[in-house]
Design a protein around this motif. Sequence first.
Motif, PDB file in Angstrom:
ATOM      1  N   ALA A 164       0.828  -1.204   0.000  1.00 26.57           N
ATOM      2  CA  ALA A 164       0.000   0.000   0.000  1.00 26.57           C
ATOM      3  C   ALA A 164       0.867   1.260   0.000  1.00 26.57           C
ATOM      4  N   VAL A 165       1.948   1.247   0.773  1.00 31.78           N
ATOM      5  CA  VAL A 165       2.849   2.400   0.815  1.00 31.78           C
ATOM      6  C   VAL A 165       3.525   2.583  -0.542  1.00 31.78           C
ATOM      7  N   GLY A 183      14.887   9.784  -5.487  1.00 25.26           N
ATOM      8  CA  GLY A 183      15.249   8.744  -4.544  1.00 25.26           C
ATOM      9  C   GLY A 183      14.230   7.620  -4.573  1.00 25.26           C
ATOM     10  N   PRO A 184      14.266   6.743  -3.576  1.00 25.83           N
ATOM     11  CA  PRO A 184      13.389   5.571  -3.533  1.00 25.83           C
ATOM     12  C   PRO A 184      11.951   5.954  -3.202  1.00 25.83           C
ATOM     13  N   PRO A 185      11.035   4.977  -3.233  1.00 23.32           N
ATOM     14  CA  PRO A 185       9.627   5.270  -2.927  1.00 23.32           C
ATOM     15  C   PRO A 185       9.412   6.018  -1.615  1.00 23.32           C
ATOM     16  N   LEU A 186      10.210   5.726  -0.609  1.00 23.25           N
ATOM     17  CA  LEU A 186      10.001   6.366   0.687  1.00 23.25           C
ATOM     18  C   LEU A 186      10.355   7.847   0.675  1.00 23.25           C
ATOM     19  N   GLN A 207      12.575  -0.041  -1.191  1.00 27.69           N
ATOM     20  CA  GLN A 207      13.939   0.460  -1.361  1.00 27.69           C
ATOM     21  C   GLN A 207      14.243   0.942  -2.773  1.00 27.69           C
ATOM     22  N   GLN A 208      13.446   0.498  -3.770  1.00 26.62           N
ATOM     23  CA  GLN A 208      13.719   0.916  -5.143  1.00 26.62           C
ATOM     24  C   GLN A 208      12.433   0.873  -5.959  1.00 26.62           C
ATOM     25  N   TRP A 209      12.438   1.613  -7.073  1.00 27.92           N
ATOM     26  CA  TRP A 209      11.274   1.660  -7.940  1.00 27.92           C
ATOM     27  C   TRP A 209      11.231   0.450  -8.855  1.00 27.92           C
ATOM     28  N   LEU A 210      10.030  -0.097  -9.023  1.00 27.66           N
ATOM     29  CA  LEU A 210       9.795  -1.191  -9.956  1.00 27.66           C
ATOM     30  C   LEU A 210       8.992  -0.726 -11.165  1.00 27.66           C
TER      31      LEU A 210
END
Length: 237
Positions: A164-165, A183-186, A207-210
């Motif tokens: 969900a995040v 940067g990453p999703p966060l 930690q990384q984009w897909l």
Amino acid sequence: MKPMERKTLNDKVLSDVKLPEDWQYFLTSASAFSYWQLGVISLVYPLPNGQGTLVLLDDVPYLAEEKPLEMVEMFFEAHRLIDYTLMRQTCQLLPALPSNKVPIVNAHFALFPIEAPENSVWLNPLSIATVQSQASDSLLELTNGLSLELPIHRKTLLRLSSRAVYTLATYRQDYSALLQAEGPPLSYVPLQDTPFGSLLSKQELLQQWLLTPGEFFNQYKQQEYLQWYQSEFNPLD
């Protein structure tokens, strides 16, 4: 009846297996939910009698007559937000996003169902403070102090929350004209400084984009256009 004042609910525990005094507190004290109210929803919980839904909006409890999924869809429709049917179709076409127990998102929050969406508890992952394993269930505490006994394993809850995040971060990356992060999703979704927030921050998915930027937006718009086209040019009409 005036809305209940916003306050911590740290002396309340909700469970779907019984109807204790804490449920009576909400059933007798909460105001009727207005779909025109704006705010952050932290919890959508089906009432034990099956006759409606408890909603926490900005940590204030309300009662809605509709079942959980209907309530969620009506809220998003009232504010011209994302359509859940199209959201599910989009997620099923993008392998990086969840294809079942699909969350729904907007610029301010995400909600995800822990079971089949129609009559499930829906949670805002950013509103979860702690989670403890409890036999085959989990005991959660929300950031407003309310505790929940839910029929879900801790690992499953963590997985659904991280998905969900990630979906919320994807939405913000594609739709926000004001929020531009590198940067990453966060970097798009600041987590709460809680034990559960700390667990989320370590999840590999975050930690990384897909997905590439714009991929979600473009796929959603394609599904939206297809829905419009089918409704306008249905050969059976």
